[in-house]
Design a protein around this motif. Structure first.
Motif, PDB file in Angstrom:
ATOM      1  N   ALA A 417      20.524  42.524  26.508  1.00 38.84           N
ATOM      2  CA  ALA A 417      21.290  41.424  25.918  1.00 38.84           C
ATOM      3  C   ALA A 417      22.010  41.898  24.660  1.00 38.84           C
ATOM      4  CB  ALA A 417      20.369  40.250  25.599  1.00 38.84           C
ATOM      5  N   GLU A 445      28.210  35.651  30.259  1.00 40.35           N
ATOM      6  CA  GLU A 445      27.257  36.700  29.884  1.00 40.35           C
ATOM      7  C   GLU A 445      26.974  36.673  28.384  1.00 40.35           C
ATOM      8  OE1 GLU A 445      28.684  37.028  33.579  1.00 40.35           O
ATOM      9  OE2 GLU A 445      30.059  37.582  31.952  1.00 40.35           O
ATOM     10  N   SER A 449      23.356  36.084  26.669  1.00 39.23           N
ATOM     11  CA  SER A 449      22.833  37.095  25.736  1.00 39.23           C
ATOM     12  C   SER A 449      22.470  36.473  24.402  1.00 39.23           C
ATOM     13  CB  SER A 449      23.872  38.203  25.534  1.00 39.23           C
ATOM     14  OG  SER A 449      24.122  38.889  26.740  1.00 39.23           O
ATOM     15  N   THR A 452      19.235  34.670  24.722  1.00 36.97           N
ATOM     16  CA  THR A 452      18.130  35.635  24.791  1.00 36.97           C
ATOM     17  C   THR A 452      17.776  36.174  23.417  1.00 36.97           C
ATOM     18  OG1 THR A 452      18.796  36.272  27.031  1.00 36.97           O
ATOM     19  CG2 THR A 452      17.374  37.796  25.827  1.00 36.97           C
ATOM     20  N   SER A 532      18.235  35.414  30.988  1.00 37.32           N
ATOM     21  CA  SER A 532      18.396  36.758  31.560  1.00 37.32           C
ATOM     22  C   SER A 532      18.605  36.687  33.066  1.00 37.32           C
ATOM     23  CB  SER A 532      17.171  37.618  31.240  1.00 37.32           C
ATOM     24  OG  SER A 532      17.037  37.822  29.849  1.00 37.32           O
TER      25      SER A 532
END
Length: 592
Positions: A417, A445, A449, A452, A532
């Motif tokens: 990430a 994405e 990330s 995360t 994820s």
């Protein structure tokens, strides 16, 4: 360091690095279904498990099905442990007749072991039966470690696959993680630990007389186990004469091996890996540190091999090693400098308070950074006794989302990430479309990330602030001022990042800390996991973009340096004010 400590530390890293490639290659073969030296023995067991459970090993899942299976499996496991803790008093293998846990302690402990945190608001040898230790805690040590590992593998597949809707089969990945990796290694190292003096039995506790009675001052506690204080805030004590001592027994070695290997950290004894029955010799100390770092380090090579470019894995490993060794150096320097307040009393030397002399300063420091760089939480040193700057190192490693090797699987998917964020920011800086391993990095994405990376930080800051306002939470702090703040900050950092270690001055077995801690552990574990897996699904569906002159090389030293900066900058921007009010202020007061 003296010559012995230099040799010990260098030899440790040489052995660790030598094992990264073969072990990482082995794990890649396991997850890709390739033949290994264990296949003739374990393949029949694997096939039998699939038949009994009705699993089609050839059927793959979308990221949503994968996530649902993972979540339901962990919920069922957590509920089973919660029931074991509430029914402990009537279950077998309880020679000391330990009663059931309170509901809030059972909730905290069940979520703790389900999420690989192993935060312990209880004393193992005084509260948990052999049945609870084995069928509750040890089983979850395998299941929670395997859960983190399969998420990392699913994310790797997301990067590798092209225009695919599937990221693997959760049940197959879970089975292979436990059967081929965790169980064999745990068996081998459990036998080794027994050979070194770690106990493994079902005996009743032994009561033996002391050669010489000992008198000491014991803190007075209230009904909830909190220390009582007088009107001026000083702890109340009572004089106690000890004529005999009870020596705990139990099946320790079998739990100790998976506790370290799976980066779980929950100790059979309250003293954890400082206890001679868990960690008796300098050799076992080094072996346990090796186990803590093995899977996190090996998965970097697994990533490189599955991605078709092993240099990608070596680059990630280099970043992890650089930060770990830097933290080790700062911690060792801080502890070897000693405490100036003690020096004023005429006692000069290194700070050995809270450390085991059989491990020495180097062995204690290496264990400390290894267990907090990962999400292990096992300790052979009482972190509350570290100097302020020394104590800031394990706290900082936890606050960096524990990507410095990280937990079993959790370290790799969190590091990836950070890689996505680093690639995206670098792309903006040079005016190029961000790409990583042939996949364009876009808004989805980036969002995954960010979730995360920042989930744990948000939890830490919010709940640490709340704890400063709730009277019952403030009353649990044994130390005032900056160190008291550090204890609370460390507690929520440890729980939110699923580490499990603690500064011992905080009495955590209260309704406030048990309930809020359970919430932080649960969200801190499953929010990044779901993000994820969502990112894995998004990446797997993308087409492959061939590298061009404008592609940022992510397997070179400049990108590794850039990734290191991104990790440190994110940590600094998030937590520097809190660290300034805690260990940094405490250090300035100490040297004033």
């Amino acid at each position: 360091m003296n010559m012995y400590e230099w040799v010990q530390t260098i030899l440790f890293f040489v052995v660790l690095l030598a094992m990264i490639k073969p072990f990482g290659n082995f794990m890649a073969k396991v997850y890709q279904g390739e033949r290994t030296f264990l296949t003739p023995v374990l393949a029949p067991c694997e096939n039998l498990l699939y038949r009994v459970c009705g699993v089609n090993r050839d059927e793959e899942m979308s990221w949503k099905r994968y996530a649902i299976g993972l979540f339901l499996f962990n919920i069922v496991c957590g509920a089973a442990l919660f029931a074991i803790l509430l029914l402990q008093g009537i279950l077998p293998l309880n020679p000391q007749k330990f009663p059931a846990f309170s509901w809030h302690l059972a909730l905290n402990t069940a979520i703790s072991f389900t999420t690989n945190t192993n935060w312990q608001n209880y004393s193992g040898e005084q509260a948990a039966s052999y049945f609870t230790q084995m069928f509750g805690f040890a089983v979850h040590n395998f299941a929670s470690a395997a859960t983190g590992m399969v998420v990392a593998i699913a994310l790797i597949r997301g990067f590798v696959r092209r225009k695919s809707t599937a990221i693997g089969n959760f049940w197959v990945d879970l089975t292979r993680s436990i059967l081929y990796i965790l169980l064999p290694l745990s068996l081998v190292f459990a036998v080794f630990l027994v050979s070194q003096g770690v106990i493994q039995n079902f005996s009743n506790y032994k009561t033996v007389p002391l050669v010489q009675p000992a008198t000491y001052d014991k803190p007075k506690l209230d009904d909830k186990g909190n220390p009582l204080k007088d009107a001026k805030g000083n702890p109340l004590t009572e004089s106690v004469t000890l004529k005999e001592v009870t020596i705990p027994m139990g099946p320790v070695a079998s739990q100790e091996a998976i506790k370290e290997l799976g980066t779980n950290g929950g100790g059979f004894f309250n003293a954890n890996s400082a206890h001679p029955y868990e960690n008796p010799t300098p050799l076992t100390n080094m072996v346990e540190i090796f186990l803590i770092l093995l899977i996190g380090g090996g998965l970097t090579y697994t990533f490189g091999r599955m991605a078709g470019n092993t240099r990608q894995g070596w680059a990630l490993l280099a970043v992890m090693l650089a930060i770990l060794i830097f933290a080790l150096g700062v911690l060792y320097r801080a502890e070897s400098s000693g405490n100036p307040l003690v020096a004023k009393l005429g006692v000069h030397g290194i700070n050995m308070e809270g450390k085991e002399t059989r491990f020495g300063l180097a062995g204690s420091s290496l264990f400390t950074v290894a267990t907090t760089g990962t999400s292990c939480g096992a300790v052979n040193t009482m972190h509350d006794s570290l100097t302020p700057l020394g104590g800031m190192m394990p706290l900082s490693l936890i606050l960096l989302s524990e990507v410095i090797f990280g937990g079993a699987g959790t370290g790799l998917y969190t590091m990836l990430a950070f890689v996505v964020i680093a690639v995206f920011v670098a792309g903006l800086m040079i005016g190029r479309t961000p790409e990583f391993l042939g996949k364009k990095i876009e808004a989805r994405e980036m969002w995954m990330s960010i979730i995360t990376v920042l989930t744990s930080g948000i939890l830490i800051l919010i709940f640490s602030g709340i704890a400063m306002l709730v009277p019952s939470a403030v009353a649990s702090m044994a130390n005032p001022g900056a160190h008291g703040l550090s204890e609370v900050l460390y507690a929520f950092a440890s729980m939110s990042n699923n580490n499990g270690s603690a500064l011992a001055g905080l009495s955590g077995n209260t309704v406030f800390y048990n309930v809020t801690g359970a919430f932080c552990m649960f969200i801190g574990r499953f929010a990044p996991i779901m993000a994820s897996l969502a990112m894995a699904g998004s990446l797997a569906a993308k087409k492959y973009v061939p590298a061009s002159l404008g592609t940022l090389p992510t397997d070179k030293a400049p990108f590794a340096f850039w990734l290191t900066l991104v990790i440190l900058i994110v940590g600094a921007l998030t937590f520097f004010p809190a660290l300034s009010l805690g260990p940094i202020v405490e250090h300035l007061v100490m040297i004033r």
